[in-house]
Design a protein around this motif. Structure first.
Motif, PDB file in Angstrom:
ATOM      1  N   ASN A  51    -123.727 -37.192 -62.100  1.00 42.20           N
ATOM      2  CA  ASN A  51    -123.599 -36.708 -60.729  1.00 42.20           C
ATOM      3  C   ASN A  51    -124.698 -37.298 -59.839  1.00 42.20           C
ATOM      4  O   ASN A  51    -124.423 -37.668 -58.689  1.00 42.20           O
ATOM      5  N   ASP A  52    -125.912 -37.374 -60.367  1.00 46.76           N
ATOM      6  CA  ASP A  52    -127.012 -37.984 -59.609  1.00 46.76           C
ATOM      7  C   ASP A  52    -126.709 -39.456 -59.302  1.00 46.76           C
ATOM      8  O   ASP A  52    -126.926 -39.933 -58.182  1.00 46.76           O
ATOM      9  N   PRO A  85    -117.508 -37.642 -50.259  1.00 47.30           N
ATOM     10  CA  PRO A  85    -118.444 -37.628 -51.392  1.00 47.30           C
ATOM     11  C   PRO A  85    -118.682 -36.219 -51.928  1.00 47.30           C
ATOM     12  O   PRO A  85    -118.714 -36.009 -53.144  1.00 47.30           O
ATOM     13  N   LEU A  86    -118.827 -35.252 -51.040  1.00 44.77           N
ATOM     14  CA  LEU A  86    -119.037 -33.867 -51.476  1.00 44.77           C
ATOM     15  C   LEU A  86    -117.815 -33.351 -52.221  1.00 44.77           C
ATOM     16  O   LEU A  86    -117.940 -32.721 -53.272  1.00 44.77           O
ATOM     17  N   ALA A 135    -124.015 -38.075 -49.044  1.00 47.00           N
ATOM     18  CA  ALA A 135    -123.414 -37.594 -50.290  1.00 47.00           C
ATOM     19  C   ALA A 135    -123.157 -36.098 -50.306  1.00 47.00           C
ATOM     20  O   ALA A 135    -122.507 -35.587 -51.212  1.00 47.00           O
ATOM     21  N   THR A 136    -123.651 -35.378 -49.275  1.00 41.81           N
ATOM     22  CA  THR A 136    -123.501 -33.924 -49.285  1.00 41.81           C
ATOM     23  C   THR A 136    -122.478 -33.434 -48.269  1.00 41.81           C
ATOM     24  O   THR A 136    -122.415 -32.246 -47.961  1.00 41.81           O
ATOM     25  N   GLN A 145    -124.089 -39.680 -56.561  1.00 41.36           N
ATOM     26  CA  GLN A 145    -124.688 -39.450 -55.241  1.00 41.36           C
ATOM     27  C   GLN A 145    -125.458 -40.679 -54.765  1.00 41.36           C
ATOM     28  O   GLN A 145    -125.372 -41.058 -53.589  1.00 41.36           O
ATOM     29  N   TYR A 167    -123.035 -43.328 -53.487  1.00 45.35           N
ATOM     30  CA  TYR A 167    -122.539 -43.012 -52.146  1.00 45.35           C
ATOM     31  C   TYR A 167    -123.623 -43.286 -51.106  1.00 45.35           C
ATOM     32  O   TYR A 167    -123.363 -43.890 -50.059  1.00 45.35           O
ATOM     33  N   ARG A 168    -124.818 -42.853 -51.395  1.00 42.34           N
ATOM     34  CA  ARG A 168    -125.924 -43.074 -50.444  1.00 42.34           C
ATOM     35  C   ARG A 168    -126.212 -44.564 -50.284  1.00 42.34           C
ATOM     36  O   ARG A 168    -126.528 -45.019 -49.183  1.00 42.34           O
ATOM     37  N   LEU A 172    -117.843 -34.814 -55.676  1.00 46.66           N
ATOM     38  CA  LEU A 172    -118.854 -34.163 -56.523  1.00 46.66           C
ATOM     39  C   LEU A 172    -118.386 -32.783 -56.979  1.00 46.66           C
ATOM     40  O   LEU A 172    -118.551 -32.410 -58.136  1.00 46.66           O
TER      41      LEU A 172
END
Length: 160
Positions: free
Chosen positions: A68-69, A87-88, A82-83, A72, A75-76, A91
């Motif tokens: 998951n990291d 993307p969210l 990513a939040t 993220q 995506y970044r 996740l």
């Protein structure tokens, strides 16, 4: 002389019948103890299945967090936040899929544990049945010995 031989034969037969009953009981107790030992082993197996599942779940959670990291970071790295947005959603979807997999894994672990415990219970019941059969064989041998003693004593007394 014949009476003495009959008495000796009766005593030998009676003691043999009693010994046979005792041997049958001892054999049944021994076989039952083997089943009890195997049942204990299956109980330990069930506990180990649970431990192994917990360890695997912890390892999987670490791997999932790393995945998951990385997701993220990807995506970044592409300029996405990513939040929020897609993307969210991705996740969250991954997290839900992971939790579903964990639940399936836990369920399968519980099924394996239950099978091991059920087998342990069946072995204990078999052991108890063997003990009952052993006690019955011993009791039967006492009745047979008593019957032999009475029958032969009656035959000897009627010879006089």
């Amino acid at each position: 002389m014949g009476t003495s031989l009959m008495l000796a034969g009766t005593a030998l037969t009676v003691s043999g019948q009693l010994a046979a009953g005792k041997a049958a009981k001892n054999a049944a107790d021994y076989n039952a103890s083997i089943r009890d030992r195997t049942a204990e082993s299956l109980d330990i197996t069930a506990e180990n299945i649970e431990r192994q599942n917990k360890i695997k779940t912890l390892q999987d959670r670490i791997k999932f967090k790393e995945l998951n990291d990385r997701t993220q970071m990807l995506y970044r790295g592409q300029g996405w936040a990513a939040t929020t947005g897609t993307p969210l959603k991705k996740l969250i979807q991954n997290a839900l899929r992971f939790e579903k997999d964990v639940e399936i894994q836990n369920y399968n672990s519980r099924v394996q544990q239950q099978k091991a415990r059920e087998n342990a219970t069946n072995l204990r019941l078999q052991g108890e049945l063997l003990r009952m059969e052993g006690r019955a064989a011993e009791k039967i041998s006492r009745y047979q010995a008593a019957g032999t003693l009475l029958t032969n004593t009656g035959a000897i007394l009627s010879m006089k």
